[in-house]
Design an enzyme around this catalytic site. Structure first.
Site, short mmCIF file in Angstrom:
data_model
loop_
_atom_site.label_atom_id
_atom_site.label_comp_id
_atom_site.label_asym_id
_atom_site.label_seq_id
_atom_site.Cartn_x
_atom_site.Cartn_y
_atom_site.Cartn_z
N LYS A 128 20.38 -87.00 -20.88
CA LYS A 128 20.45 -85.55 -20.62
C LYS A 128 21.20 -85.33 -19.30
CE LYS A 128 17.99 -82.47 -18.34
NZ LYS A 128 19.10 -81.57 -17.94
N GLY A 141 16.36 -86.72 -8.95
CA GLY A 141 16.14 -85.29 -8.80
C GLY A 141 15.29 -85.01 -7.58
N SER A 142 14.65 -83.85 -7.58
CA SER A 142 13.86 -83.46 -6.40
C SER A 142 12.49 -84.13 -6.44
CB SER A 142 13.67 -81.95 -6.40
OG SER A 142 12.81 -81.59 -7.47
N GLY A 179 10.06 -85.09 -9.62
CA GLY A 179 9.58 -86.47 -9.77
C GLY A 179 8.08 -86.54 -9.98
N GLU A 232 14.24 -91.44 -8.39
CA GLU A 232 15.12 -91.46 -7.22
C GLU A 232 15.14 -90.03 -6.70
OE1 GLU A 232 16.45 -93.79 -5.47
OE2 GLU A 232 17.17 -92.12 -4.27
N CYS A 237 21.72 -87.12 -1.75
CA CYS A 237 20.37 -87.45 -1.26
C CYS A 237 20.45 -88.35 -0.05
CB CYS A 237 19.47 -87.99 -2.35
SG CYS A 237 20.24 -89.04 -3.50
N GLU A 252 14.14 -81.33 2.91
CA GLU A 252 15.48 -81.58 2.38
C GLU A 252 16.15 -80.24 2.08
OE1 GLU A 252 15.98 -83.53 -1.53
OE2 GLU A 252 17.53 -84.74 -0.55
#
Ligand code: UN1
Length: 499
Positions: free
Chosen positions: A178, A231-232, A236, A253, A287, A388
Site C-alpha cells: 500500500k 510512519g508516525s 505505529g 520505523e 525522519c 517531531e
C-alpha cells in the site's frame, strides 16, 4: 516529461491491473502547484482481501524458487531503476516536491538496495554448529514467512518501498503493497518495474487507498503474518494494537527528533553545511532530519549568525527547477502543522530568527511552500525541541559542556539519528558510546544512511527492529533450527550428552 494528469491508474492484484471494487478513485496532486497527477483506485477491505488471497496463493510457488534466482530478479529490477532513474526523479519532484538531486538520490537508494538484497539471494546465511552428541549435525536456516503487508510513506517514495519489498521478496515472501496516498504514481511505477524485472503475478500486489480503509485491513488480516510500516509514532502504536490479535511480526520505523551537536572545537563552516543539509533537505521531511542543533556556548553566536545567513540564501521553488534548494511540503495539512509549530515556539518564548511563514510570491502561493525556519535560544524542554515537526524548522539549543549536550540530545522520546561536530577524537568516541540513537554521524549531518548498514532507532522510534543491511533479514524470515541425527539410534539431548 509529459505529465499524466488525466490518466486513471489501477490496483495490481494476482497479476492483473484492476479497479477498486467500489469503482471510486482519489487524486494525487503536485504539491508545488496543485496540478493533478492522476486518479487512483480508492480501495477498501474487499480489495485488500483479494490481494491477500492472490499473494497467499502465489507464496506456495515463490517460496520454492531458489533464493539466488529470486535475487537475480532484484538485479534486473536495479538495472531497470537505473535506466529509468531520470524519469522517476522527475516524476518524484512533481508528485511529492523533492528537488531533482535528492529525487535522484532516492532512486539511487533503491538501486543500491536492490543490488544489495539481490546479493543476499546467494547468502541468506544460517549457521552450522557442533552437536553435543556424536554423529549428529546441527544448523540454522532462514525460512520465508508468508504474505508481507508493506505500508510506505511519501517522503522516500521509491527508496523506502525498496527497503521493504526487496528483502521481503528475496527471502521468499509475497507482498501486498500500500503506497502512501500522496505518492501513488510512484508506487505504481515501482510495481510496474518489478513486474518488468520478472516478479511473477501474485508475488507483488499493489492496493491503493487510505490507511483507514486499506492499511487497517492489511494490518488486521489473519493471512498477513508480517507488517512493515514507516510512519508516525501514533500510527505505529495503533498498528501494534491492531496486529496483536494475530500475533504478527510488526516492523515499525517511526519518528525522530534528531540532534546535531556542535562543540566549541568544531569546524563551524562544515557544521553549517551539515546542519543546512540535514534540517532543510527534503524540506525537513525526513525522519532523520536535524530538528535540533545543540551548540556549545563558546561558538553559539557565531554558528547562529552563519546558519541564519545561509538559510536565508536558500531558494524556494518547484523541485524540478535546477536552482531550487527547498521544495514544497507535501500537502496543506503538513503546511498547517509546520506553521502551527512556529506559533508554539513563539508562545514558548523561543526567538524566531528567520522564516516562520508560508512562502508566497513568484508563484509559490500555488504550492505548499514554507520558509526555512530557525529558532534561537531554545530550551530543551520546549515542545519545538521535543516533538517531531517534519518540516523545515530547527531549534538552536545552547549548552555549556559536552556532558550537557549528550544529556539534552538524549532527553527526547525518539532515538533515530544523531551527529556531533568536533575535532576531538576522544569526544567523538564518547559520543558514539553515549548518544542513545540507532545512527550516529561524526562530522556529518543526521541524514545520509547507506543501504548496507542497519537503519532504525531506539526508544519510540521503533520496536527494536532494523531495516536495510543484513539486519533487515530478521524482519522477513523465521529461524529454523535443524538437527540431523545420523547415529542410527535414539540420542537424547541433555540426558545422553552428560553421560
Ligand atoms: C526517512 O526519512 O524515512 O539517511 C529515511 C537518510 C535517508 C533515508 C531517510 N537515506 O536520511
Amino acid at each position: 516529461m509529459a505529465l499524466l494528469g488525466t490518466k486513471t491508474y489501477k490496483n495490481f492484484i494476482g497479476g492483473e491491473w484492476v479497479d477498486a471494487a467500489s469503482g471510486e478513485t482519489f487524486e494525487s496532486t503536485n504539491p508545488a502547484n496543485g496540478d493533478t497527477i492522476g486518479a487512483f483506485p480508492k480501495s477498501g477491505p474487499e480489495d485488500v482481501d483479494r490481494a491477500v488471497a492472490a499473494a497467499r496463493e502465489a507464496y506456495e510457488d515463490w517460496r520454492l524458487v531458489p533464493a539466488p534466482r529470486r535475487g537475480e530478479i532484484m538485479f534486473r529490477f536495479a538495472q531497470l531503476l537505473t535506466e529509468h532513474k531520470a524519469e522517476l526523479a522527475d516524476l518524484m519532484s512533481h508528485e511529492m516536491g523533492k528537488v531533482l538531486a535528492e529525487a535522484g538520490g532516492d532512486v539511487q537508494e533503491a538501486i543500491d538496495m536492490s543490488y544489495y538484497m539481490g546479493g543476499e539471494g546467494r547468502r541468506l546465511f544460517g549457521q552450522t554448529t557442533p552437536s553435543e552428541l556424536p554423529d549428529k549435525f546441527n544448523m540454522s536456516v532462514r525460512m520465508p514467512i508468508g504474505v508481507v503487508g508493506v505500508i510506505t510513506p511519501w517522503n522516500f517514495p521509491i527508496a523506502i518501498p525498496s527497503w521493504k519489498i526487496a528483502p521481503a521478496l528475496v527471502c521468499g515472501n509475497t507482498v501486498v503493497f500500500k503506497p502512501a496516498t500522496d505518492t501513488p504514481a510512484l508506487g505504481e511505477r515501482f510495481v510496474e518495474l518489478l513486474v518488468e524485472a520478472g516478479v511473477p503475478g501474485g508475488v507483488i500486489n499493489v492496493v491503493h487507498g487510505g490507511g483507514g480503509a486499506v492499511g487497517k485491513r492489511l494490518v488486521a488480516h489473519p493471512d498477513v503474518p508480517v507488517i512493515t510500516i514507516t510512519g508516525s509514532r501514533e500510527t505505529g502504536v495503533q498498528v501494534l494494537r491492531d496486529a496483536a490479535e494475530n500475533l504478527k511480526h510488526v516492523h515499525l520505523e517511526l519518528g525522530g527528533k534528531n540532534a546535531v551537536i556542535v562543540m566549541d572545537d568544531a569546524d563551524l563552516d562544515l557544521a553549517v553545511e551539515g546542519i543546512l543539509w540535514s534540517a532543510f533537505g527534503t524540506s525537513g521531511q525526513r525522519c532523520t532530519a536535524a530538528s535540533r542543533v545543540i551548540v556549545h556556548r563558546g561558538v553559539y553566536d557565531s554558528l547562529q549568525a552563519k546558519l541564519v545567513a545561509a538559510a536565508e540564501a536558500m531558494r524556494l521553488g518547484p523541485g524540478w527547477e535546477e536552482d531550487t534548494d527547498v521544495g514544497p511540503l507535501i500537502n496543506r495539512d503538513a503546511l498547517d502543522k509546520v506553521h502551527s509549530y512556529t506559533g508554539i515556539g513563539q508562545d514558548e518564548g523561543a526567538t524566531l530568527l528567520t522564516g516562520g511563514e508560508v512562502a508566497t510570491g513568484n508563484g509559490l502561493g500555488d504550492g505548499n511552500f514554507y520558509r526555512p525556519t530557525i529558532f534561537g535560544h531554545v530550551e530543551a524542554g520546549m515542545r519545538i525541541a521535543r516533538e517531531e515537526i517534519f518540516g523545515p524548522t530547527t531549534a538552536l539549543i545552547p549548552v555549556d559542556s559536552f556532558e550537557e549536550a549528550i544529556r539534552v540530545a538524549n532527553g527526547v522520546e525518539y532515538g533515530l539519528s544523531s551527529s556531533i561536530f568536533t575535532r576531538d577524537v576522544n569526544r567523538a568516541f564518547r559520543a558514539i558510546r553515549d548518544l542513545d540513537t540507532g545512527i550516529t554521524y561524526i562530522n556529518a549531518g543526521t541524514i545520509g544512511a547507506e543501504v548496507h548498514l542497519p537503519f532504525g532507532g531506539t526508544k519510540h522510534t521503533g520496536n527494536g527492529h532494523r531495516e536495510a543491511g543484513q539486519a533487515a533479514l530478521d524482519v522477513f524470515t523465521e529461524w529454523k533450527s535443524v538437527y540431523v541425527d545420523y547415529s542410527g539410534k535414539l540420542q537424547k539431548a541433555q540426558i545422553d550428552a552428560t553421560e
